[in-house]
Design a protein around this motif. Sequence first.
Motif, mmCIF file in Angstrom:
data_model
loop_
_atom_site.group_PDB
_atom_site.id
_atom_site.type_symbol
_atom_site.label_atom_id
_atom_site.label_comp_id
_atom_site.label_asym_id
_atom_site.label_seq_id
_atom_site.Cartn_x
_atom_site.Cartn_y
_atom_site.Cartn_z
ATOM 1 N N LYS A 47 2.776 1.716 -3.389
ATOM 2 C CA LYS A 47 1.905 2.112 -4.496
ATOM 3 C C LYS A 47 1.432 3.554 -4.358
ATOM 4 O O LYS A 47 1.059 4.174 -5.352
ATOM 5 C CB LYS A 47 0.693 1.177 -4.584
ATOM 6 N N SER A 48 1.425 4.056 -3.144
ATOM 7 C CA SER A 48 0.911 5.425 -2.967
ATOM 8 C C SER A 48 2.026 6.462 -2.889
ATOM 9 O O SER A 48 1.759 7.655 -2.798
ATOM 10 C CB SER A 48 0.037 5.506 -1.713
ATOM 11 N N SER A 71 -13.269 2.268 1.858
ATOM 12 C CA SER A 71 -11.816 2.067 1.738
ATOM 13 C C SER A 71 -11.426 1.826 0.290
ATOM 14 O O SER A 71 -10.338 2.242 -0.139
ATOM 15 C CB SER A 71 -11.359 0.898 2.609
ATOM 16 N N THR A 72 -12.315 1.168 -0.467
ATOM 17 C CA THR A 72 -12.033 0.939 -1.888
ATOM 18 C C THR A 72 -11.959 2.267 -2.617
ATOM 19 O O THR A 72 -11.089 2.476 -3.469
ATOM 20 C CB THR A 72 -13.108 0.039 -2.507
ATOM 21 N N GLU A 96 -3.032 -5.645 -6.584
ATOM 22 C CA GLU A 96 -3.988 -5.013 -5.692
ATOM 23 C C GLU A 96 -3.732 -5.434 -4.255
ATOM 24 O O GLU A 96 -3.396 -6.563 -3.969
ATOM 25 C CB GLU A 96 -5.416 -5.402 -6.091
ATOM 26 N N VAL A 97 -3.948 -4.473 -3.392
ATOM 27 C CA VAL A 97 -3.830 -4.739 -1.967
ATOM 28 C C VAL A 97 -5.146 -5.313 -1.484
ATOM 29 O O VAL A 97 -6.200 -4.792 -1.826
ATOM 30 C CB VAL A 97 -3.536 -3.426 -1.199
ATOM 31 N N ASP A 112 0.768 -2.168 -11.769
ATOM 32 C CA ASP A 112 -0.514 -1.444 -11.764
ATOM 33 C C ASP A 112 -1.660 -2.346 -11.354
ATOM 34 O O ASP A 112 -2.573 -1.950 -10.638
ATOM 35 C CB ASP A 112 -0.802 -0.943 -13.179
ATOM 36 N N ASP A 125 -8.718 3.790 -1.749
ATOM 37 C CA ASP A 125 -7.624 3.076 -2.434
ATOM 38 C C ASP A 125 -7.525 3.500 -3.894
ATOM 39 O O ASP A 125 -6.424 3.611 -4.441
ATOM 40 C CB ASP A 125 -7.822 1.562 -2.345
ATOM 41 N N ILE A 163 -5.867 7.027 -3.979
ATOM 42 C CA ILE A 163 -4.433 7.133 -3.687
ATOM 43 C C ILE A 163 -3.573 6.276 -4.598
ATOM 44 O O ILE A 163 -2.356 6.224 -4.438
ATOM 45 C CB ILE A 163 -4.130 6.817 -2.208
ATOM 46 N N GLY A 164 -4.191 5.591 -5.547
ATOM 47 C CA GLY A 164 -3.428 4.837 -6.541
ATOM 48 C C GLY A 164 -3.083 3.426 -6.144
ATOM 49 O O GLY A 164 -2.275 2.761 -6.791
ATOM 50 N N VAL A 165 -3.679 2.957 -5.059
ATOM 51 C CA VAL A 165 -3.381 1.602 -4.602
ATOM 52 C C VAL A 165 -4.183 0.578 -5.413
ATOM 53 O O VAL A 165 -3.741 -0.557 -5.601
ATOM 54 C CB VAL A 165 -3.692 1.508 -3.088
ATOM 55 N N LYS A 166 -5.367 0.983 -5.880
ATOM 56 C CA LYS A 166 -6.183 0.064 -6.691
ATOM 57 C C LYS A 166 -6.566 0.727 -8.011
ATOM 58 O O LYS A 166 -6.814 1.933 -8.076
ATOM 59 C CB LYS A 166 -7.451 -0.320 -5.940
ATOM 60 N N LYS A 167 -6.628 -0.136 -9.035
ATOM 61 C CA LYS A 167 -7.105 0.343 -10.341
ATOM 62 C C LYS A 167 -8.613 0.318 -10.341
ATOM 63 O O LYS A 167 -9.215 -0.575 -9.752
ATOM 64 C CB LYS A 167 -6.621 -0.612 -11.449
ATOM 65 N N ASN A 169 -7.930 -5.707 1.159
ATOM 66 C CA ASN A 169 -8.385 -4.936 2.334
ATOM 67 C C ASN A 169 -8.502 -5.808 3.573
ATOM 68 O O ASN A 169 -8.959 -6.937 3.481
ATOM 69 C CB ASN A 169 -9.733 -4.284 2.038
ATOM 70 N N ARG A 225 0.850 -1.207 0.000
ATOM 71 C CA ARG A 225 0.000 0.000 0.000
ATOM 72 C C ARG A 225 0.882 1.252 0.000
ATOM 73 O O ARG A 225 0.592 2.238 -0.666
ATOM 74 C CB ARG A 225 -0.869 -0.046 1.257
#
Lengths: 530, 257
Positions: A389-390, B61-62, A527-528, A524, B65, B68-72, A530, A386
Amino acid sequence: MLTLLYKDFKLLFASGKTGKWRILSYLVGGLLLAFFIAVETFIVSNVLTRLSSYVNAPLAFLSIALFAVSALMVFVCLTQAKKLFFNEKDASNLSMMPVRSSRIILSKLILLFLMQYGTGLMFTYPVIASYAAVFHRGTSLYYLGLFYPALAFPFECGLALLFVYPYKLLGDFLKKHPIVQFLTAAAVIFALCYLYSRVLNVFVTLVASDNFDSLLSADNIALMIGARNYMIPAVWLVDIFFLRSTSELAVYLPIALGILVLGAAVCILSYRRLRFVRFQAHEKRKTAHPTPMSARRALVKKEWILLFRDSDNLFSFTGLLVVQPFLVYLIVSSLNTIFTSGIFAYYVALLPNFLPVIDMLLVILVSLIIAQGANNYISGEAKNIRLIKSMPVSTFLQLTVKAALPLVFVCASVFVTYLVLFATGTVSIWTALAGFALAALIQIIYSMISLYEELRIRQNRARSYFLSSTFSYMLPILYSAGMILASYFGLPLYAVYLIGLAVILASGLPWAIGFKSRILRLFDELEVVN
Amino acid sequence: MVHKIEKTMTQTTKQERGEIAVSIKDLHKSYGKKQVLKGIELDVYRGELFGFIGRNGIGKSTTIDCMIGVKKFNSGSITLNGHDVVKDSLAAKRSFGYVASEPTCYEIMTGYDYLEFIASVYGVGEKQFKSNYEYLTGRLSFHESDLKLPISGYSHGMKQKLCLVASLLHNPDIWILDEPTVGLDIMAVEELKKMMREYADHGKTVFVTSHNIELVSKLCDRVGIVNDGVVSALYDLNKSPNLRLRLARLFVETYGG
C-alpha cells in the motif's frame, strides 16, 4: 510433565480456528472419521468373506492390509517426531528453561505413543474386528485388538525415530535448493499418481467386468500368500494376535524393542545437540549481483518468488501444475473406459454428448482445484500489505500482476493437458479446443472473483468463498448436466460448445463491468491492523 | 548516499530549509465508532528532525499510516513534498522512505532480492543503487554474506537494519521512522541516531516516533506531543537547551501527571 505434554500437543495441533468454527471443524472431522471407519470395515469384511474359501488367503490379506497401515503409521510418526523434536522455536524456548532434557524427551515420547496408539487404533481395529466377525473368533480378539497398536508401536516408532534426523536434514537441504525441492515434489506427486493409476485400473477392471471374483485368480491368490512373508512387522503381529504364536512374540519383541531403543538414542542425541546450539541459517544461495529493473518486471519477479520458493505451495499448486496433464489423462481415460463398457455403454449411447462434456468438466474442476492453491492474493501477503500500500506503484498494476501470474501458469498447464488428451486420442480436436477456451475463460473469471473476495477481507477475518465456490463448481456442473440432458433431445456437440462459451461469458460480464474501479475502491478500504 | 546528498545540498539555501515538507491539516480518523484522530494539525519543515511522541495507543502509528497511504482517513488533508497523499498518491509515495516498528519485508526473499525489489519499484538506477546500498550496508554493519541468505533466517535486528537500508535506497526527501530502534543493538542505535541527524542536516526531513524520550530530546529539532487525538503541544528544542532537559517532565505533564 503434564505441562510439557500439553505444550507439545498444542505445538502439533494448534489451529487458528476459534469458537463455533472449531466446534464445526471437530464435528466435520468426527463425521468423516466415522464414515472412513464404516467404509474400511465394509470393504475389509467383504474381501475377507470372499477370501474365506481360499486357504491362507485371509491371513495373507490381513498381513498386507496391516503392513500398509504400519507403513502409513511410520510415515505419520516420522512427520510428528520431526515437528516435536526439531522445532526451532520450541527448542530455543526450552533451552532457557530449567527443565532437564530427559524430561522433555520423555514427554515427547509419551505424546508420540498416545498419538500413534490413537491413530493406529482407528486404522487397525476395524480390520481386526472385521476378521473376528467374519470368522466368528469370539470376543477375545475384540479385546486383544485394542492392544495391537501398542504392540506395533515400538517397531513403527523406533523406525521413524531412526530416520527422523536424516529426514530433517533432507528437509533443510531441499529448502536451500528450491529447484531440487520442486523436482522432488513433482517426482513424489508422479509416484502417487502412478500408484493411483494402479488402484484405478483395478477399480476399472472390477466395474467393467462387474465381477469381483475376476481379481481372485489362482495366480493373484498365490502372489498374495507369497508376499505375506515380506510384510514385516505385520506378519509377526498377525501370527501373534490371530494364531496366538508365542514363538513369533519371542522373535518380534526383542527386535521391536531394540529398534525403539536405537531409534530413541539417535533421536535423543540429535535433539540434545540441537537444543543448545543456535539454529543457524546456513542456507546460502548463489545470487548474481542485484540489478534494479522496471517496476513491472520487479513485481513479476516478486510474485514468482512468492509462488515458487514457498514450499507451502509445492503440493497445493506448483507441483500439481506439472502433474495435471498426467493426472487428468489417468482420470479421463479411466472414466471413458468405464462409461464405454458394460451397462454404462447402453445409457451413454442415449446421451451422445455425455463423454466429451464430462471430459471437459473434469479438466475444468481439476484446474480450478489447482488454481485455488494460489489465489490467496491478499491474505498471502499478511503484514506485507503495508508494503504494497505504501509503494509508489499503481495499485491496479500490482493486483493485475498478482492475479495474472498464477492464472498464466494454470492456463498453460490446461493447454498441455488438452495437448496430451488429444495426442492420446482421448478427446477430439474440437473438444480439446473448446474445452481449453472454456477452461481458460472460467479461470479468468474465477481469478477476478477470487481477487474480489480477497479484497473484502477485513480485520483478519476469514475470507468468504461463497461466490468463487458457486461460480467454480456450481456453474460448470449445472452447465454440464444441462448439456448432457439436452443431448438426449438431439442437441449437437458444436452447440454445446457455443452455449458453454455464451453461459460463461454471460456469467463473467457482471464481474468485468466496473471491475477496475471496484477493486481499486476495495483496495483503498483495505486496512492494516496495527 | 551521503556523498550524493553532499553534492546536491551545497546548493541548499535557508529559504529551502524553511519550506514545508510534511503538512497535516485537520486530520480525522476513526475505527468504527472510536475516534482516534480528532484534528491533527502539523507542519514539518525541510531539514528538520521532528519527533512525534505520545502514549501507547494514542494514534501516532495511525497518523503515520495515514501519511504513507496505508490507511484511509475520514477528513482532512496530508501533503508530502507538496503532493497530496490522496489526489497525487504515487508522487507522494515516491517522496518518502518508511521504516515500520515491526520489520516488514518478504521473508522468503534473500536480502539481495528484497533490496533489488525495493530499488526497482522506486525507480533507482543501477549506479545509484550500488553506491547507496554499499554505503548503507557498511554504515549499519550489514555483511554481504548475510544479504545472500533468506530473510526468514535473520534476527529481528537484522531485519530492522535491512528495512532501514531499503528505506533510504532512493534518497527520499522525507524519512519516516516508526519506533526504529526496537530490536537494534547499541552500536546500530548509535549509528542510526547519527544517520538521522546527518540526514536532516543535509536538508532532508526526518519524521520519527519513539517511546525513547532521551533519544527524542537529544536528537530532535522539534517535538509534537499527541494527546486526545490532537497535537496538544509543540516544542522547538533548539530555542532553549532547557527544553531538551525538561522534555520528559513536559511529556508527563501533558497527560496530567
